[in-house]
Write an enzyme that holds these catalytic residues in place. Structure first.
Site, PDB file in Angstrom:
ATOM      1  CG  ASN A  15       0.217   9.037   7.998  1.00 57.21           C
ATOM      2  OD1 ASN A  15       0.021   8.402   6.967  1.00 57.21           O
ATOM      3  ND2 ASN A  15       0.541   8.439   9.121  1.00 57.21           N
ATOM      4  CG  ASN A  67       4.056   0.135   9.377  1.00 57.07           C
ATOM      5  OD1 ASN A  67       3.464   1.170   9.083  1.00 57.07           O
ATOM      6  ND2 ASN A  67       3.797  -1.018   8.813  1.00 57.07           N
ATOM      7  CB  CYS A  76       3.616   4.566   3.358  1.00 54.12           C
ATOM      8  SG  CYS A  76       3.140   5.936   4.423  1.00 54.12           S
ATOM      9  CG  ASN A  78      -0.972  10.337   4.044  1.00 52.79           C
ATOM     10  OD1 ASN A  78      -1.470  10.893   3.058  1.00 52.79           O
ATOM     11  ND2 ASN A  78      -1.686   9.972   5.083  1.00 52.79           N
ATOM     12  CG  ASN A 176      -3.509  -0.334   7.457  1.00 53.32           C
ATOM     13  OD1 ASN A 176      -2.770   0.115   8.326  1.00 53.32           O
ATOM     14  ND2 ASN A 176      -3.035  -0.965   6.376  1.00 53.32           N
ATOM     15  CD  GLU A 196      -0.901   3.990   9.246  1.00 48.51           C
ATOM     16  OE1 GLU A 196       0.276   3.809   8.903  1.00 48.51           O
ATOM     17  OE2 GLU A 196      -1.459   5.101   9.259  1.00 48.51           O
ATOM     18  NE  ARG A 197      -0.022  -4.033   7.698  1.00 47.72           N
ATOM     19  CZ  ARG A 197       0.265  -4.717   6.566  1.00 47.72           C
ATOM     20  NH1 ARG A 197       0.002  -6.000   6.472  1.00 47.72           N
ATOM     21  NH2 ARG A 197       0.781  -4.076   5.530  1.00 47.72           N
ATOM     22  CB  CYS A 206      -4.214   5.890   6.708  1.00 45.17           C
ATOM     23  SG  CYS A 206      -3.401   4.456   5.995  1.00 45.17           S
ATOM     24  N   GLY A 207      -2.973   7.465   3.837  1.00 42.96           N
ATOM     25  CA  GLY A 207      -3.163   7.709   2.410  1.00 42.96           C
ATOM     26  C   GLY A 207      -3.720   6.519   1.656  1.00 42.96           C
ATOM     27  CB  THR A 208      -2.741   2.939   1.440  1.00 45.73           C
ATOM     28  OG1 THR A 208      -2.422   2.808   2.841  1.00 45.73           O
ATOM     29  CG2 THR A 208      -1.466   3.061   0.628  1.00 45.73           C
TER      30      THR A 208
HETATM   31  N1  LIG Z   1       0.854   1.127   8.232  1.00 49.45           N
HETATM   32  C1  LIG Z   1       0.361   0.706   6.938  1.00 49.45           C
HETATM   33  C2  LIG Z   1       1.228   1.240   5.810  1.00 49.45           C
HETATM   34  C3  LIG Z   1       1.331   2.701   5.828  1.00 49.45           C
HETATM   35  C4  LIG Z   1       0.034   3.345   5.552  1.00 49.45           C
HETATM   36  C5  LIG Z   1       0.280   4.850   5.461  1.00 49.45           C
HETATM   37  N2  LIG Z   1      -0.022   5.563   6.662  1.00 49.45           N
HETATM   38  C6  LIG Z   1      -0.409   5.442   4.277  1.00 49.45           C
HETATM   39  O1  LIG Z   1      -0.498   6.672   4.246  1.00 49.45           O
HETATM   40  O2  LIG Z   1      -0.809   4.697   3.362  1.00 49.45           O
HETATM   41  C7  LIG Z   1       0.433  -0.788   6.824  1.00 49.45           C
HETATM   42  O3  LIG Z   1       1.318  -1.381   7.420  1.00 49.45           O
HETATM   43  O4  LIG Z   1      -0.403  -1.317   6.072  1.00 49.45           O
END
Ligand SMILES: N[C@@H](CCC[C@H](N)C(=O)O)C(=O)O
Length: 266
Positions: A15, A67, A76, A78, A176, A196-197, A206-208
């Site tokens: 990421n 984003n 975010c 990651n 997401n 990913e949104r 994607c970390g979250t």
């Molecule tokens: N694109 C996601 C936010 C970012 C997520 C990210 N890649 C992570 O690692 O959590 C969104 O808009 O929800």
């Protein structure tokens, strides 16, 4: 803007992010065209997102996340880990830090092996469970779908994920979408692929997202710490499950590496 920007490229399990030292607060956070251009993989530097490191009273720094579509994003995971690694590169912190992000304050530390351990916000409230999957917010909104065994590798994540993200239920705010395969043995990781949104594509991790997967998987026998395997590498999520269905002491851990730095004319 007719200026030259100094940037730093980081990635956390694939990421990837453009990071800017914006402690002087020069960057125009409303210039979504510039952010989109810098994240463009053909015309710009190329990244899943862009992050500003800024000063903020009461914290070591503030992380401002965009984003790849150019718009300000939510938390975010990651990217947060990469910003911690960037803060140490800049000398803003040593081993431990406390910073501000879109969803509030976060603590993090870097261990002797260089892994970044990021404390996520407590995940309160009930997980929404229906035939589509498990919906929860770990700083960003995530739908978690558990797939049948041996189907994840062949799944068309972009087609399936995009259809859910743009469905009537999620069209306005987006979500997401994480597709998950359970471990084949107790010592094996949970496998995750994410649409990913805001990137509007599958990302390497994607970390979250893996945080949401670990918490949703706890209802299916996953025990903290949970190891998760993404196309970009392995991440770990630790947590304490509370009787009311909420989660605290949520930590996302994994590598966050500087790839290169440079200057770009914009
Ligand atoms: N694109 C996601 C936010 C970012 C997520 C990210 N890649 C992570 O690692 O959590 C969104 O808009 O929800």
């Amino acid at each position: 803007m007719n200026m030259t920007l100094t940037f730093h490229k980081y990635q956390g399990t694939g990421n990837d992010f453009v990071l800017l030292d914006d402690r002087s607060q020069q960057f125009d956070v409303t210039d979504y065209c510039l952010v989109r251009h810098l994240c463009d993989r053909r015309r710009g530097i190329g990244a899943d997102g862009l992050i500003l490191l800024r000063n903020h009273p009461g914290y070591d720094f503030e992380m401002v996340y965009f984003n790849a579509d150019g718009y300000l994003g939510s938390m975010c995971g990651n990217g947060g880990r990469c910003t911690v690694a960037f803060a140490r590169h800049l000398g803003v912190m040593q081993e431990k830090t406390r910073f501000l992000a879109a969803d509030g304050a976060h603590e993090a530390h870097i261990d002797a092996a260089g892994l970044v351990h990021l404390r996520m916000q407590d995940v309160l409230g009930q997980q929404e469970i229906d035939e589509l999957g498990v919906f929860l917010d770990t700083g960003s909104p995530h739908l978690v779908r558990f797939q049948p065994a041996s189907t994840l590798a062949e799944l068309n994540v972009v087609v399936e994920g995009r259809a859910i993200r743009n469905s009537e239920r999620f069209r306005d705010k987006g979500t997401n979408v994480n597709f998950v395969e359970s471990p084949v043995a107790p010592d094996q990781p949970w496998q995750v692929r994410t649409y990913e949104r805001g990137v509007e594509d599958e990302t390497f991790s994607c970390g979250t997202g893996v945080t949401a997967v670990a918490l949703a998987a706890s209802r299916r026998g996953a025990v903290s710490p949970v190891r998760l395997r993404t196309p970009g590498g392995d991440l770990q999520v630790a947590f304490e499950a509370r009787p009311d269905g909420s989660f605290s002491q949520v930590y996302l851990s994994g590598p966050a590496l500087r790839v290169f730095g440079g200057q770009v004319d914009v």
